[in-house]
Design a protein around this motif. Structure first.
Motif, PDB file in Angstrom:
ATOM      1  N   VAL A 178       0.834  -1.196   0.000  1.00  0.00           N
ATOM      2  CA  VAL A 178       0.000   0.000   0.000  1.00  0.00           C
ATOM      3  C   VAL A 178       0.871   1.250   0.000  1.00  0.00           C
ATOM      4  CG1 VAL A 178      -1.776   1.260   1.271  1.00  0.00           C
ATOM      5  CG2 VAL A 178      -1.839  -1.236   1.196  1.00  0.00           C
ATOM      6  N   ALA A 179       1.892   1.255   0.861  1.00  0.00           N
ATOM      7  CA  ALA A 179       2.765   2.426   0.953  1.00  0.00           C
ATOM      8  C   ALA A 179       3.548   2.635  -0.331  1.00  0.00           C
ATOM      9  CB  ALA A 179       3.713   2.269   2.132  1.00  0.00           C
ATOM     10  N   TRP A 180       4.162   1.571  -0.861  1.00  0.00           N
ATOM     11  CA  TRP A 180       5.012   1.738  -2.045  1.00  0.00           C
ATOM     12  C   TRP A 180       4.177   2.019  -3.301  1.00  0.00           C
ATOM     13  CZ3 TRP A 180       8.432   3.140   0.693  1.00  0.00           C
ATOM     14  CH2 TRP A 180       9.163   2.387   1.582  1.00  0.00           C
ATOM     15  N   THR A 191       8.850  10.719  -0.081  1.00  0.00           N
ATOM     16  CA  THR A 191       8.290   9.904   1.001  1.00  0.00           C
ATOM     17  C   THR A 191       9.379   9.627   2.030  1.00  0.00           C
ATOM     18  OG1 THR A 191       6.603   8.840  -0.373  1.00  0.00           O
ATOM     19  CG2 THR A 191       7.322   7.645   1.585  1.00  0.00           C
ATOM     20  N   ILE A 192       9.013   9.698   3.297  1.00  0.00           N
ATOM     21  CA  ILE A 192       9.890   9.272   4.388  1.00  0.00           C
ATOM     22  C   ILE A 192       9.272   8.039   5.024  1.00  0.00           C
ATOM     23  CG2 ILE A 192      10.809   9.852   6.675  1.00  0.00           C
ATOM     24  CD1 ILE A 192      11.023  12.721   5.795  1.00  0.00           C
ATOM     25  N   LEU A 218      12.625   8.501  -2.002  1.00  0.00           N
ATOM     26  CA  LEU A 218      12.136   7.754  -0.850  1.00  0.00           C
ATOM     27  C   LEU A 218      13.307   7.536   0.106  1.00  0.00           C
ATOM     28  CD1 LEU A 218      10.729   6.177  -3.619  1.00  0.00           C
ATOM     29  CD2 LEU A 218       9.289   5.402  -1.759  1.00  0.00           C
ATOM     30  N   VAL A 219      13.193   8.053   1.304  1.00  0.00           N
ATOM     31  CA  VAL A 219      14.244   7.925   2.305  1.00  0.00           C
ATOM     32  C   VAL A 219      13.733   7.005   3.412  1.00  0.00           C
ATOM     33  CG1 VAL A 219      15.597   9.130   4.061  1.00  0.00           C
ATOM     34  CG2 VAL A 219      15.258  10.166   1.808  1.00  0.00           C
ATOM     35  N   LEU A 220      14.414   5.895   3.589  1.00  0.00           N
ATOM     36  CA  LEU A 220      14.052   4.931   4.625  1.00  0.00           C
ATOM     37  C   LEU A 220      14.980   5.150   5.814  1.00  0.00           C
ATOM     38  CD1 LEU A 220      13.653   3.542   1.633  1.00  0.00           C
ATOM     39  CD2 LEU A 220      12.956   1.582   3.015  1.00  0.00           C
ATOM     40  N   THR A 221      14.408   5.499   6.950  1.00  0.00           N
ATOM     41  CA  THR A 221      15.228   5.879   8.089  1.00  0.00           C
ATOM     42  C   THR A 221      14.511   5.483   9.374  1.00  0.00           C
ATOM     43  OG1 THR A 221      16.449   7.721   9.088  1.00  0.00           O
ATOM     44  CG2 THR A 221      14.308   8.236   8.108  1.00  0.00           C
ATOM     45  N   ASN A 222      14.867   6.125  10.477  1.00  0.00           N
ATOM     46  CA  ASN A 222      14.283   5.810  11.778  1.00  0.00           C
ATOM     47  C   ASN A 222      14.052   7.092  12.558  1.00  0.00           C
ATOM     48  OD1 ASN A 222      16.871   6.404  13.242  1.00  0.00           O
ATOM     49  ND2 ASN A 222      17.561   4.651  12.023  1.00  0.00           N
ATOM     50  N   ARG A 228       5.061  13.927   0.475  1.00  0.00           N
ATOM     51  CA  ARG A 228       3.697  13.483   0.155  1.00  0.00           C
ATOM     52  C   ARG A 228       3.202  12.441   1.160  1.00  0.00           C
ATOM     53  NH1 ARG A 228       0.838  13.065  -4.698  1.00  0.00           N
ATOM     54  NH2 ARG A 228      -1.269  12.329  -4.244  1.00  0.00           N
ATOM     55  N   TYR A 229       4.091  11.535   1.553  1.00  0.00           N
ATOM     56  CA  TYR A 229       3.713  10.476   2.494  1.00  0.00           C
ATOM     57  C   TYR A 229       4.780  10.325   3.573  1.00  0.00           C
ATOM     58  CZ  TYR A 229       0.383   9.060  -1.136  1.00  0.00           C
ATOM     59  OH  TYR A 229      -0.623   9.040  -2.070  1.00  0.00           O
ATOM     60  N   VAL A 230       4.314  10.034   4.779  1.00  0.00           N
ATOM     61  CA  VAL A 230       5.173   9.589   5.870  1.00  0.00           C
ATOM     62  C   VAL A 230       4.668   8.220   6.285  1.00  0.00           C
ATOM     63  CG1 VAL A 230       5.975  10.017   8.225  1.00  0.00           C
ATOM     64  CG2 VAL A 230       5.629  11.943   6.660  1.00  0.00           C
ATOM     65  N   VAL A 231       5.531   7.220   6.195  1.00  0.00           N
ATOM     66  CA  VAL A 231       5.146   5.847   6.522  1.00  0.00           C
ATOM     67  C   VAL A 231       5.759   5.493   7.875  1.00  0.00           C
ATOM     68  CG1 VAL A 231       5.161   3.441   5.772  1.00  0.00           C
ATOM     69  CG2 VAL A 231       5.148   5.289   4.065  1.00  0.00           C
TER      70      VAL A 231
END
Length: 820
Positions: free
Chosen positions: A66-68, A93-94, A145-149, A172-175
């Motif tokens: 859904v997120a991707w 997106t983060i 798209l930045v994948l972090t913590n 646009r999105y924060v997951v």
């Protein structure tokens, strides 16, 4: 003790929404996903309507799709939209993960998807504390798209927002993945980090939608709304999974008596528990977990447990089962509560596998404290199939997709139903059958659960308890926010929005001061302390301060920077230990274990422990001393002669010495003193008092009173997890026959985090159920005088002495009866 078979369930699919990028649809098709599950389509529909989304469907149900699908489609629509695209910022997106392993796993899956789709104009990267500077710079300039913590957001991205302006303008999105892991103090911290992020995004002109995902979340819509600080009616919750589920068998297992025949011929135990694989509060007699290198079992031969029969160590039993699974070519994980437990299980399993002619290299340990390159190599081995068996802490509990995993062994109740089902969900993914074995460890909650399976299978997952208005949490985030962008009157709604009282407050009890009034009072206090400066236009960070605002808090509650463990001869850094556990874990003379290698600590300063290799046949266990001072009473209830109170306390602890115990039977070799400083924790506690003469009339005289109260305290701490989203490692406690504040016999149970985390308050609110469950666990235990299954604690700094089971039963019976 019990076998539960969870039936298989077929899946239900629906067509792709027409706005999802065609190339991405083709990429999913190339990976075998021709149509999405119905719950995925419902989630995408909510996003298309501009709503925030709480996606709470089972493990392996494809929440990341859904997120991707939404994020990549937004980027691709902008890329191909022609001239009009120049008028808007490229969508970004983060993605936030609670662990680096999960972020790396998600990036691997996303990269494979983009390659299958032939999409080369979408740039995705991970950015965390291990990312080199050059790669971080590239991510700032180019990543979509930045994948972090949350830690990276707090310490790096938000304080340097101007350098990340491109990412924030197009946000646009924060997951937010694995929402259920954000509870207690960590949940409150992450909630405020998210509010700071959304505030800065709004400043740069963005209005992102938030996608919150969890496989085991209770009441997900309101919880997600509280996490991000918006009204609950702005969040759509999708809670019914429609993906196929294979048959799953869940076994509740109790280790056999030590004289029972075993394939390995091993009996006895080699090490205990030190709590979750994350930070805790200061160590205490019944404070948070003991550290790496310590033993958590009693080790004294406890004659009181003879009737029940001494049983094999949980860790030895888990290693035996893992070796059996690996020997049959099955892929399996063992989850254990401690780092030393993971190391011990992996070491024993390798020995058993080699003894049976197998390949010991197919077994490894995985835990926090490893260096980045070690973690990456282990993750590759897991995904590639080079590792068949892995003993791990909860570092691998969350979301990591290990295709083809056959079984999960859980060595000790993981603390919450949410964690249990997360760990169980690692087995049998993608519609395959799976096996989960829960091995009861030597604590009363485990004993209660394996004898009462309905408490496992008929209870829902716990509510996520966190309070962003906790002033100990809120104050440093206000300082950080003011440094990022001066706070204005309009900004106050980000940090004190209109929302229901959190679960940490009794149901129906309003916030007496009001969130806005509390916030203003807190800002005034920060100004008075010289941290902020008040100006006509708002509040500003005081740049004359020597410290940075982000250094004022630790999102994980660890109480400071990690201590590096360094080998004396080479200067090589072997690993790290959380600051809060360092006094007990790496004091001079302590034994430290890393991937099966044993080291002895030569010296320990504020931030470095120097070690040397050692083949010492012993482990070490710290001694601690604790005292509790009451700072006030915020809630009170009288139940006949019993007074229940809740309020702020000051808990002072000190590691005063340690034992050396010979493995595997853990015989005491000797005790040694240490001269370490005191550590003070300001937190919240629930406590009860009863006049001594009243307890004497109930059959608990002066001679048995200390042991009865101590035993009741141990059991209360262990059983609070049945009414609150916590386990014993989130808590501390103290019992005394005469306390300086109450002047009566008193038992304290306190939160193990600065400022409190709401768990002790939940105990106050649910005291009747809490005491009833505690009484049942102690009374129903088959031993006559007390054992690790009922009143002994694996983290008692007083060596589980004195303890009086019969006295505890009388005390708890009296408490239960006082409710009427």
């Amino acid at each position: 003790m019990h076998v539960e078979v969870l039936p298989a369930r077929p899946g239900a699919v629906e067509p792709w929404p027409d706005w999802v990028d065609p190339a991405l649809v083709a990429g999913y098709g190339a990976r075998g996903i021709t149509r999405p599950w119905a719950h995925q389509v419902r989630g995408l529909a909510a996003l298309a309507q501009g709503r925030h989304l709480a996606l709470a469907t089972p493990t392996g149900s494809g929440k990341s799709l859904v997120a991707w699908a939404a994020a990549v489609s937004a980027i691709r629509a902008h890329t191909v939209s022609g001239r009009i695209s120049r008028l808007t910022h490229r969508p970004t997106t983060i993605y936030l993960s609670p662990t680096k392993a999960l972020a790396a796993d998600q990036l691997a899956g996303l990269t494979g998807l983009l390659e299958a789709a032939g999409i080369r104009d979408v740039r995705a990267v991970t950015v965390d504390g291990d990312t080199p500077v050059a790669e971080r710079d590239w991510a700032r300039d180019w990543a979509d798209l930045v994948l972090t913590n949350p830690d990276l957001l707090h310490f790096s991205l938000l304080p340097r927002a101007s350098r990340w302006a491109r990412l924030l303008r197009g946000l646009r999105y924060v997951v937010v993945d694995e929402m259920h892991s954000y509870r207690g103090m960590t949940g409150a911290h992450v909630s405020l980090v998210l509010r700071r992020l959304l505030r800065l995004a709004a400043h740069y002109g963005a209005s992102p939608q938030v996608i919150v995902a969890s496989a085991t979340a209770a009441n997900p819509g309101p919880t997600a709304a509280r996490l991000i600080g918006v009204p609950a009616d702005r969040v759509t919750a999708v809670t019914t999974g429609t993906s196929p589920v294979g048959q799953r068998t869940v076994v509740l297992w109790q280790p056999p008596p030590v004289d029972a025949p075993a394939d390995t011929g091993n009996t006895g135990g080699t090490g205990g528990t030190d709590g979750p694989d994350g930070p805790g509060g200061p160590a205490g007699p019944d404070g948070p977990a003991g550290p790496d290198g310590t033993d958590g079992t009693d080790g004294t031969g406890n004659p009181a447990a003879e009737e029940a029969g001494p049983r094999r160590s949980t860790l030895v039993e888990a290693a035996d089962l893992l070796a059996e699974l690996v020997g049959r070519g099955r892929r399996a994980l063992v989850f254990t509560r401690s780092r030393i437990g993971a190391e011990t299980i992996a070491t024993l399993t390798r020995e058993y596998v080699e003894r049976r002619g197998g390949n010991p290299a197919s077994v490894a340990a995985y835990r926090g404290g490893y260096l980045p390159e070690e973690r990456r190599a282990l993750e590759r081995g897991l995904r590639g199939g080079g590792l068949l068996g892995v003993a791990t802490t909860n570092a691998l509990e969350l979301g990591v997709d290990i295709t083809g995993l056959d079984a999960v062994v859980i060595a000790g109740w993981p603390g919450t139903h949410a964690s249990f089902w997360q760990q169980a969900g690692r087995a049998g993914r993608a519609g395959a059958e799976g096996l989960t074995v829960l091995i009861a460890s030597e604590n009363p909650l485990d004993a209660y659960l394996v004898h009462h399976p309905e408490a496992v299978f008929s209870s829902g997952v716990e509510l996520s308890t966190f309070d962003p208005q906790n002033p100990h949490v809120l104050a440093p985030h206000l300082c950080a926010a003011a440094a990022e962008l001066p706070l204005t009157e309009a900004d106050l709604t980000w940090f004190a929005p209109a929302e229901p009282a959190p679960p940490t407050r009794a149901a129906g009890t309003p916030d007496p001061a009001g969130a806005q009034a509390t916030l203003r009072a807190l800002l005034a206090e920060l100004v008075a302390r010289g941290l902020l400066r008040a100006r006509p236009k708002g509040w500003y960070w005081n740049y004359d301060r020597p410290e940075s605002p982000t250094s004022l808090t630790d999102l994980r509650g660890g109480g400071g920077a990690a201590v590096s463990v360094v080998e004396a001869a080479t200067g090589r850094m072997i690993g790290t230990v959380d600051a809060a556990r360092a006094d007990a874990a790496v004091h001079a003379g302590a034994v430290y274990v890393h991937q099966g290698a044993t080291f002895e600590v030569l010296s320990y300063t504020g931030d470095v422990a120097v070690v040397e290799p050692s083949n010492a046949p012993h482990r070490t266990r710290p001694h601690t001393h604790t005292r509790v001072r009451v700072g006030g009473v915020s809630a009170e209830r009288s139940c006949g002669p019993v007074t229940w109170q809740h309020g702020p306390v000051e808990v002072t602890t000190q590691v005063t010495g340690f034992d050396r115990r010979r493995v595997p039977q853990l015989d005491l070799i000797g005790s040694y003193t240490l001269d370490l400083p005191e550590r003070t924790l300001h937190t919240m506690s629930t406590w009860w008092t009863v006049p001594a003469e009243t307890l004497a009339e109930a059959g608990v005289g002066a001679a048995s009173l200390p042991g009865a109260l101590h035993a009741a305290e141990h059991a209360q701490i262990a059983l609070l997890g049945l009414v609150a989203t916590c386990d014993r490692w989130d808590l501390g406690g103290l019992s005394t026959s005469l306390h300086e504040h109450t002047f009566a016999p008193t038992v304290f149970v306190h939160d193990a985090f600065p400022g409190g985390s709401g768990f002790a308050r939940r105990g106050f609110d649910a005291a009747r159920d809490w005491i009833a469950a505690t009484l049942a666990a102690v009374r129903d235990c088959p031993c006559s005088g007390g054992c690790p299954l009922c009143i002994q604690s694996p983290k008692c700094g007083n060596g589980n002495s004195p303890l009086d089971k019969s006295g505890a039963v009388r005390v708890l019976t009296f408490l239960a009866g006082s409710f009427g």
